[in-house]
Design a protein around this motif. Structure first.
Motif, mmCIF file in Angstrom:
data_model
loop_
_atom_site.group_PDB
_atom_site.id
_atom_site.type_symbol
_atom_site.label_atom_id
_atom_site.label_comp_id
_atom_site.label_asym_id
_atom_site.label_seq_id
_atom_site.Cartn_x
_atom_site.Cartn_y
_atom_site.Cartn_z
ATOM 1 N N PHE A 64 0.806 -1.115 0.168
ATOM 2 C CA PHE A 64 -0.008 -0.021 -0.153
ATOM 3 C C PHE A 64 0.813 1.122 0.081
ATOM 4 O O PHE A 64 0.562 2.253 -0.637
ATOM 5 C CB PHE A 64 -1.071 -0.045 1.167
ATOM 6 N N TYR A 65 1.790 1.140 0.870
ATOM 7 C CA TYR A 65 2.919 2.318 0.806
ATOM 8 C C TYR A 65 3.362 2.659 -0.585
ATOM 9 O O TYR A 65 3.349 3.797 -0.999
ATOM 10 C CB TYR A 65 4.074 2.243 1.674
ATOM 11 N N LEU A 66 3.758 1.779 -1.220
ATOM 12 C CA LEU A 66 4.578 1.832 -2.527
ATOM 13 C C LEU A 66 3.459 2.391 -3.616
ATOM 14 O O LEU A 66 3.723 3.169 -4.462
ATOM 15 C CB LEU A 66 4.987 0.554 -3.068
ATOM 16 N N LEU A 67 2.204 1.613 -3.383
ATOM 17 C CA LEU A 67 1.143 2.180 -4.405
ATOM 18 C C LEU A 67 0.794 3.724 -4.014
ATOM 19 O O LEU A 67 0.645 4.208 -5.069
ATOM 20 C CB LEU A 67 -0.067 1.223 -4.237
ATOM 21 N N GLU A 68 0.826 3.943 -2.856
ATOM 22 C CA GLU A 68 0.210 5.495 -2.534
ATOM 23 C C GLU A 68 1.356 6.301 -2.730
ATOM 24 O O GLU A 68 1.133 7.568 -3.367
ATOM 25 C CB GLU A 68 -0.034 5.522 -1.215
ATOM 26 N N GLN A 69 2.893 6.281 -2.460
ATOM 27 C CA GLN A 69 3.691 7.068 -2.514
ATOM 28 C C GLN A 69 4.567 7.055 -3.857
ATOM 29 O O GLN A 69 4.764 8.045 -4.342
ATOM 30 C CB GLN A 69 4.774 6.743 -1.455
ATOM 31 N N ASN A 70 4.904 6.030 -4.526
ATOM 32 C CA ASN A 70 5.914 5.918 -5.689
ATOM 33 C C ASN A 70 5.551 4.722 -6.508
ATOM 34 O O ASN A 70 5.909 3.383 -6.117
ATOM 35 C CB ASN A 70 7.159 6.024 -5.006
ATOM 36 N N ARG A 71 4.760 4.663 -7.461
ATOM 37 C CA ARG A 71 4.512 3.710 -8.163
ATOM 38 C C ARG A 71 5.629 2.991 -8.989
ATOM 39 O O ARG A 71 5.642 1.897 -9.427
ATOM 40 C CB ARG A 71 3.100 3.952 -9.138
#
Length: 183
Positions: A15-22
């Motif tokens: 979720f962090y990667l999807l929210e912050q930096n794809r």
């Protein structure tokens, strides 16, 4: 850490990667796919390796008479960073757990038995955890080594360097007192 905790941690990272930096998420996904396809196991010690025999098993300057049995590849890294051990390794990729369905065969003990039977190894060092399963695994390995005429030793456990006795749990302190050494 239980399975649910690992799933939750993986979900949080996703979720962090999807929210912050794809872009980072895509890079990580490619790296994971490459690792899953390219990294296998060393034919000698069973650690993760990109080649048939890992760098440690390929190093002929190491002590052929010693084998250190560990639960996972990260244990090898910890021991190697300590720089005190110069023998070879065997990675179980787990520990015995009859209730959990983890048998001697599923963690490669028959393969270890074959290595011990070849006569080159004189000492097997068991370096695993002190959980109930770890203790059962250690006992099993000790019996295995005994049947093959190989000396079995276990790494010491006790008070950590720089530790204060008041902060050490009673089980660790008891083990340290039981396994004390002359100095």
């Amino acid at each position: 850490m239980c399975i649910e905790d690992k799933d939750t941690s993986a979900q949080r990272i996703a979720f962090y990667l999807l929210e912050q930096n794809r872009d980072k998420a895509r890079t990580l996904a490619r790296a994971m796919a490459l690792a899953a396809n390219e990294i296998g196991r060393c034919l000698s010690c069973r650690t993760f390796s990109e080649i048939d025999r890992c760098a440690i098993c390929s190093d002929i300057s190491r002590d052929h008479s010693q084998i250190c049995v560990v639960e996972n590849p990260l244990d090898i890294l910890a021991i190697e960073q300590a720089s005190a051990y110069r023998g070879y390794y065997f990675v179980l990729m787990g520990r015995l757990s009859p209730l959990g369905g983890i048998s001697a065969e599923s963690i490669g003990i028959p393969f270890l038995d074959t290595r011990l039977s070849q006569g080159e190894i004189k000492e097997m060092i068991v370096a695993n955890g002190t959980t109930m399963e770890g203790e059962a695994t250690s006992h099993y390995l000790k019996e295995l080594a005994s049947r093959q005429g190989v000396a079995a030793t276990r790494i010491a456990y006790g008070v950590p360097v720089g530790g204060e006795l008041v902060f050490v749990d009673s089980s660790t302190l008891s083990r340290a007192l039981t396994n004390r050494q002359s100095f």
